[in-house]
Design a protein around this motif. Structure first.
Motif, short mmCIF file in Angstrom:
data_model
loop_
_atom_site.label_atom_id
_atom_site.label_comp_id
_atom_site.label_asym_id
_atom_site.label_seq_id
_atom_site.Cartn_x
_atom_site.Cartn_y
_atom_site.Cartn_z
N ASP A 109 15.71 -1.60 -9.95
CA ASP A 109 14.65 -1.90 -10.66
C ASP A 109 14.24 -3.48 -10.88
O ASP A 109 15.78 -3.82 -12.03
N LEU A 110 13.43 -4.43 -10.25
CA LEU A 110 13.91 -5.82 -11.22
C LEU A 110 12.89 -6.29 -11.56
O LEU A 110 11.53 -5.49 -11.92
N MET A 111 12.73 -6.42 -13.26
CA MET A 111 12.19 -6.51 -14.27
C MET A 111 12.40 -7.45 -14.76
O MET A 111 12.33 -8.33 -14.91
N TYR A 112 11.09 -7.92 -15.80
CA TYR A 112 10.22 -8.93 -15.70
C TYR A 112 9.80 -9.37 -17.62
O TYR A 112 9.36 -10.40 -17.61
N SER A 113 10.13 -8.43 -18.53
CA SER A 113 10.25 -8.69 -19.72
C SER A 113 11.14 -7.35 -20.75
O SER A 113 11.62 -6.57 -20.04
N THR A 114 11.02 -7.44 -21.80
CA THR A 114 12.09 -6.83 -22.86
C THR A 114 11.94 -6.69 -23.78
O THR A 114 10.57 -7.54 -24.37
N GLY A 115 11.76 -5.48 -25.04
CA GLY A 115 10.97 -5.79 -25.88
C GLY A 115 12.60 -4.84 -26.42
O GLY A 115 13.87 -3.83 -25.79
N ILE A 116 12.29 -5.19 -27.96
CA ILE A 116 13.30 -3.93 -29.34
C ILE A 116 12.74 -3.84 -30.06
O ILE A 116 11.92 -4.04 -30.29
N SER A 117 13.26 -2.14 -30.37
CA SER A 117 12.82 -1.03 -31.00
C SER A 117 13.69 -0.86 -32.45
O SER A 117 14.80 -0.72 -32.17
N ARG A 118 13.66 -0.59 -33.31
CA ARG A 118 13.70 0.27 -34.85
C ARG A 118 14.63 -1.11 -35.71
O ARG A 118 14.47 -0.87 -36.39
N ARG A 119 14.73 -1.96 -34.88
CA ARG A 119 15.71 -3.13 -35.90
C ARG A 119 15.46 -4.12 -34.70
O ARG A 119 15.96 -3.89 -33.83
N GLY A 120 15.90 -5.50 -35.43
CA GLY A 120 16.25 -6.48 -35.08
C GLY A 120 17.72 -6.77 -34.50
O GLY A 120 18.38 -5.82 -35.29
N LEU A 121 17.81 -8.01 -34.09
CA LEU A 121 19.45 -8.29 -34.02
C LEU A 121 19.83 -8.20 -35.22
O LEU A 121 19.35 -9.49 -36.00
N ARG A 122 21.19 -8.56 -35.33
CA ARG A 122 21.78 -9.13 -36.58
C ARG A 122 22.25 -10.16 -36.70
O ARG A 122 22.99 -10.50 -35.12
N ALA A 123 22.98 -10.71 -37.55
CA ALA A 123 22.92 -12.57 -37.38
C ALA A 123 24.58 -12.22 -36.55
O ALA A 123 25.09 -13.07 -35.58
N ASN A 124 25.17 -11.63 -36.82
CA ASN A 124 26.24 -11.29 -35.41
C ASN A 124 26.22 -10.52 -34.17
O ASN A 124 27.15 -10.56 -33.37
#
Length: 188
Positions: free
Chosen positions: A129-144
């Motif tokens: 399916d075509l997607m137009y937004s995204t989200g992150i849960s539980r923790r953020g992206l780490r530096a690496n």
């Protein structure tokens, strides 16, 4: 062009700075509005965002932890709630260090979509399916870490065209609009 006096120029400059300050604040307000609306929607449907995902979803691959949900379902409210409680440490009562990532068919993490509860490195997470937004849960992206988004090349490869990357700092509870995407991959 008509000449402008120094006092009029100063007044225009001050007015434009005030407009800039007013237009800069809706970004933070939009995030707070998203959090509040996600939690209110979940509560209105009787969804416990700290509990398990409600059973009105379609789970395509239990091994991947991939959930698909339709707009207006309890599962959709639960997934939006995951993004919201991740932004509010006072509400996040879950344990663990995994990361959850979802893609939605609407702007600002609305509409139907897919969500993976425990994303692992170097795996392409795909939806036709075509997607137009995204989200992150539980923790953020780490530096690496890097989070790459791709779309279909029109020849059967749903990850065939690289679109963009989200790189740290992308905080926990983030939700943003994207171009058309079908695929993401988290890697170091």
């Amino acid at each position: 062009m008509l000449p402008i006096s120094a006092s009029k120029f100063a007044a225009l400059l001050i007015a434009s700075l005030a407009i800039t300050q007013v237009t800069a604040s809706p970004v933070a307000l939009a995030k707070e509005e998203f959090i509040n609306s996600a939690l209110a929607d979940a509560e209105a449907l009787g969804v416990d965002v700290n509990g398990p995902i409600p059973n009105d979803y379609t789970k395509y691959d239990p091994a991947e932890g991939r959930y698909e949900f339709a707009e207006g379902t309890k599962a959709a409210a639960w997934v939006r709630g995951q993004i919201a409680i991740s932004e509010r440490p006072d509400l996040d009562k879950r344990q663990g260090t995994s990361i959850g990532i979802g893609m939605w068919g609407g702007d600002w993490c609305t509409g139907g979509g897919v969500y993976w509860n425990d994303v692992i490195y170097n795996v392409a997470y795909v939806t036709p399916d075509l997607m137009y937004s995204t989200g992150i849960s539980r923790r953020g992206l780490r530096a690496n870490e890097h989070l790459d988004y791709s779309r279909s090349n029109g020849k059967g490869d749903l990850c065939g065209i690289y679109d963009h990357s989200a790189k740290p700092p992308v905080g926990v509870g983030s939700c943003w609009n994207t171009f058309v995407i079908n695929c993401f991959r988290l890697w170091i």
